[in-house]
Design a protein around this motif. Structure first.
Motif, PDB file in Angstrom:
ATOM      1  N   VAL A 107       0.849  -1.209   0.000  1.00  0.00           N
ATOM      2  CA  VAL A 107       0.000   0.000   0.000  1.00  0.00           C
ATOM      3  C   VAL A 107       0.879   1.252   0.000  1.00  0.00           C
ATOM      4  O   VAL A 107       0.652   2.191  -0.779  1.00  0.00           O
TER       5      VAL A 107
ATOM      6  N   VAL B 266      -5.500   1.413  -7.624  1.00  0.00           N
ATOM      7  CA  VAL B 266      -5.298   0.882  -6.275  1.00  0.00           C
ATOM      8  C   VAL B 266      -6.315  -0.221  -5.998  1.00  0.00           C
ATOM      9  O   VAL B 266      -6.012  -1.216  -5.337  1.00  0.00           O
TER      10      VAL B 266
ATOM     11  N   GLU C 263       4.373  -5.309  -8.354  1.00  0.00           N
ATOM     12  CA  GLU C 263       4.374  -3.906  -7.952  1.00  0.00           C
ATOM     13  C   GLU C 263       5.764  -3.292  -8.146  1.00  0.00           C
ATOM     14  O   GLU C 263       5.918  -2.139  -8.515  1.00  0.00           O
TER      15      GLU C 263
ATOM     16  N   ARG D  35       2.613   1.690  -3.344  1.00  0.00           N
ATOM     17  CA  ARG D  35       1.704   2.190  -4.369  1.00  0.00           C
ATOM     18  C   ARG D  35       1.378   3.669  -4.135  1.00  0.00           C
ATOM     19  O   ARG D  35       1.314   4.460  -5.067  1.00  0.00           O
ATOM     20  N   TYR D  36       1.219   4.033  -2.868  1.00  0.00           N
ATOM     21  CA  TYR D  36       0.908   5.433  -2.543  1.00  0.00           C
ATOM     22  C   TYR D  36       2.034   6.348  -3.027  1.00  0.00           C
ATOM     23  O   TYR D  36       1.802   7.345  -3.722  1.00  0.00           O
TER      24      TYR D  36
END
Lengths: 352, 476
Positions: free
Chosen positions: A26, B427, B418, A29-30
């Motif tokens: 997370v 997301v 990723e 990705r942020y």
């Protein structure tokens, strides 16, 4: 009880790994999205500025410099210059190169060369090559003996782009390790600095011993269609190594060197089919009516590629060749010769 | 009588306990190998990300020295997709290609539509029968696409069609592509890299396969990547990531790639011909070919490499119902068994190097035996618990640990995705990937184990069918 504790510990351990991985995903990705947004914003802001500067001579470099806010924008500027360099010509290209230098991007490349990290060095050499920064040549020299083949290859590319003839030897030295990349780079170099690279290659060719290097050298000279090189290539038609003979036949055909006709005709009887096939192909470019019979003979060769190339060569010798193919199709007692003649005649008719 | 019943009961208990131990060892072995592969692929990804700084695809695209490729597409009843496929292949970024469509005796109008759309004309091309195939009915050239060749032949199966394509192919490398797949524009340029770096060694290279279910496909191109809405496609997505991003990358580091997917593979034609081409009597022709090329090269004492590179991507449509998926997996298991049987000589034989000593034992003990053990294992463990042969804490702990390990391995693939390609831009897609990598442990894995088990049993009792998947097609 101890075993139960072990299981519970293991479960917690694995659970913690999953938790950490998900948090990492997370967060990653942020930050990625944030970085992309900043980059996009920087591109939107800087691209028009760079374009304006490149095409308007009244604008000074400071116009761009004063608008740079942070490191991200500085790095984006580098990307923008690298993207534009392939698409601009003449004065615009010179101005872009000037901006690259003045804005400190060359300095950054030189700093990267000294970084000690091969992937950063390789990238810096690539940028210097793309921008043709001749003043960076002494720094590129530092990379010539890099332990990484990727860096040495990129250095060869960069030196070639800036017109440093040392690149020829550097790239040739990499033949064994770098496979076809070396061909791509060396050929690009021969195109970029034809006047310097081709004489150097001819000089080197005379003293080479390793067959793969000789082949490569001949291939590049042949593909550069350098007529002056043909006399240097001709002696290699009798080389004991098959690959060298095939390269020589191919190169002489590409150069269309008429004095080589007799040699190529004699190569039609070479013991190796690869040489016979390429000699046939080469004769398509430089042959005349005198080679018709010899090529027609090869339509009965035991190897398909020799028959096919001989038939193609005949088809390229205009009306006389086509007539010869037609007569083979009509009269030859050899089924293979008739088949290949039919196929090539149909292909000719089809392409017309 | 009662005494003998007790004896039988005791034997059964011993058997169940022994079986449970074998399941435990299997579990430890599988996960250890997977962890090793995951770790190796992490390093490989870091290395290739760095290496990308020193590569320039545009140089390859415009170079005279890039080897030309024959793209061979076997087509059987592909009326709905074949035109799109040819158009998409003709737009690939690559300096020189020929596209060979092999119409494998289609019963629909595949040849007719090709003839009409591409203005095909039959010619008397010499057919060099270097590999045996079913009879050829005709060879056609296109007036519109100079590099398109269509071979019409009697039906002989996918392998037979590939062999016919190889007989016609004129270039030194060939690329096998399924008629219902979509290659990304730069996929050929990327997949060719090992052939450029080590041309004398490389004999085959495979790229990644991704599921196009849910993606937006326009004019033969994947325009927008979306996570599939269908549950089975979503599970397969996680599975494909795992298999391609760390499975095969890891095997590539170990220099024993034993499978290159038939949907997208590039081979050196001469090596494949020398090994005898595609085997026509197996349902797992892609794995069989790779194993045979390994075997041939070792037996000829030739240095070679078969590579896997993850960045060239081929999109394909995955099954969306349990029936279709089950029959696909069942076929894969049978294909694996056939390949292993054909090349049993390589098993633990030092002559075949790491392939014989490590990859083959992995395939036999983990992939094949796993297919036999896993399903009975689930049942046996539950029964052991029910009959009091396993204590509660061990039972629960084992289930939780197995589940957590599975999740970690799947998440490892998501992390690699990723870290490298980020094909799923939103997301929410990332979260769904994460979610499905957890959910697959509840039902999907057990179904997969059942399909594998069924495939193994069917193969042992002689079934060999190739169930055809009903394709929805990409055209929009």
């Amino acid at each position: 009880m101890r075993i139960v504790n072990f299981y519970i510990g293991l479960i917690f351990f694995l659970g913690a790994i999953i938790f950490l991985l998900s948090v990492y995903l997370v967060i990653q990705r942020y930050f990625y999205l944030r970085r992309m947004a900043r980059k996009e914003k920087a591109h939107k802001k800087l691209e028009p500025l760079v374009l304006e500067f490149v095409f308007d001579e009244t604008i000074a470099v400071n116009h761009i410099r004063s608008r740079l806010d942070d490191e991200t924008e500085f790095l984006c500027l580098k990307d923008i210059c690298m993207n534009f360099i392939a698409h601009v010509q003449g004065a615009a290209k010179d101005r872009l190169v000037h901006a690259y230098k003045e804005l400190g991007l060359l300095e950054k490349d030189i700093e990267d060369i000294r970084s000690g990290k091969w992937w950063i060095q390789g990238k810096a050499a690539r940028c210097i090559g793309a921008m043709r920064m001749a003043e960076a040549a002494p720094y590129l020299t530092l990379l010539i003996n890099s332990p990484r083949v990727e860096v040495r290859m990129m250095t060869g590319y960069a030196l070639g782009r800036i017109g440093d003839v040392r690149a020829v030897r550097l790239l040739l030295k990499e033949t064994a390790e770098s496979g076809k990349w070396i061909r791509i780079r060396l050929f690009e170099l021969a195109e970029n600095m034809r006047d310097k690279a081709l004489p150097e290659l001819r000089r080197i060719l005379a003293n080479l011993e390793r067959p793969e290097m000789i082949s490569l050298c001949i291939e590049v000279l042949g593909h550069a269609k350098d007529a002056e090189s043909a006399p240097y290539i001709l002696p290699f038609c009798n080389h004991p190594v098959t690959e060298v003979r095939t390269s020589a036949a191919k190169a002489l055909g590409e150069i269309r060197y008429h004095p080589a006709r007799e040699t190529l005709v004699s190569m039609l009887d070479d013991e190796r089919w690869e040489v016979r096939a390429l000699a046939s192909k080469a004769l398509a470019g430089i042959g005349d009516a005198s080679v018709l019979e010899k090529l027609a003979e090869k339509l009965t060769d035991s190897q398909w590629w020799v028959r096919y190339n001989a038939a193609i060569a005949l088809s390229q010798l205009k009306v006389a060749g086509i007539k010869k193919l037609a007569s083979v199709l009509r009269d030859s007692p050899d089924r293979f010769a008739r088949d290949i003649a039919r196929q090539v005649l149909e292909e000719v008719a089809f392409s017309e | 009588m009662l005494g003998s019943l007790d004896a039988w009961k005791e034997i059964a208990i011993h058997f169940v306990i022994a079986f449970n131990y074998s399941i435990l060892f299997y579990f430890i072995a599988v996960n250890s190998v997977y962890l090793i592969l995951l770790t190796l692929s992490l390093f490989a990804f870091v290395h290739s990300a760095r290496k990308r700084n020193t590569e320039d695809l545009s140089q390859v695209l415009h170079s005279y020295f890039v080897p030309p490729i024959s793209i061979v597409v076997p087509a059987y009843n592909e009326y709905n997709t074949i035109i799109q496929t040819v158009k998409s292949l003709s737009l690939l970024h690559y300096p020189q290609t020929e596209i060979i469509i092999v119409n494998d005796g289609s019963t629909d109008d595949t040849l007719g539509i090709l003839t009409r759309v591409f203005s095909l004309q039959k010619i008397n091309k010499v057919y060099r029968k270097q590999l045996d195939t079913a009879p050829i009915r005709g060879i056609y050239l296109s007036k519109r696409y100079s590099n398109l060749v269509v071979v019409d032949k009697k039906n002989g199966g996918k392998s037979d069609a590939m062999n016919a394509g190889l007989n016609i192919a004129k270039y030194p490398l060939f690329c096998a592509v399924d008629a219902d797949s979509i290659l990304e524009d730069d996929s050929l340029l990327r997949v060719i890299m090992p052939f450029l770096e080590t041309p004398a060694l490389t004999v085959g290279v495979g790229g990644s396969i991704r599921l196009a279910n849910g993606c937006e496909v326009v004019a033969g191109r994947v325009k927008r990547v979306n996570f599939p809405k269908n549950m089975f496609a979503a599970f397969q997505n996680v599975e494909y990531l795992r298999s391609f991003l760390w499975g095969r990358v890891g095997w590539d580091v170990l220099r024993c790639v034993f499978l290159i997917s038939g949907a997208f593979a590039v081979f050196d034609k001469r090596s494949v011909m020398a090994a005898g081409g595609y085997h026509t009597r197996t349902v797992g022709e892609d794995m069989e070919l790779v194993l045979r090329v390994h075997r041939h090269m070792h037996e000829q004492k030739m240095k070679y490499r078969i590579r896997f590179v993850p960045d060239p991507v081929c999109w394909t449509e995955g099954p969306e119902t349990s029936g279709q998926l089950g029959s696909q997996r069942n076929r894969w298991q049978r294909g694996l068994m056939e390949s292993l049987w054909l090349h049993k000589k390589m098993f633990l034989h030092p002559r075949y190097g790491i392939m014989g000593l490590f990859a083959m034992p992995y395939l036999v003990l983990i992939e094949f035996v796993g297919g036999l053990l896993e399903m009975p294992g689930y049942i046996c463990i539950i029964l052991s618990y029910c009959f009091g042969l396993m204590n509660t804490s061990f039972f629960i702990s084992f289930l939780i640990i197995a589940f957590l390990f599975g999740v970690i391995l799947s998440m490892g693939a998501v992390v690699l995705e990723e870290f490298s390609f980020r094909k799923y831009p939103s997301v929410s897609d990332l979260l769904r990937l994460f979610l499905y990598s957890i959910l697959e442990n509840f039902g999907y894995r057990q179904m997969y184990a059942w399909w594998r088990f069924k495939g193994t049993i069917q193969k042992l009792f002689g079934a060999s069918t190739w169930a055809r998947m009903e394709r929805r097609g990409f055209a929009r």
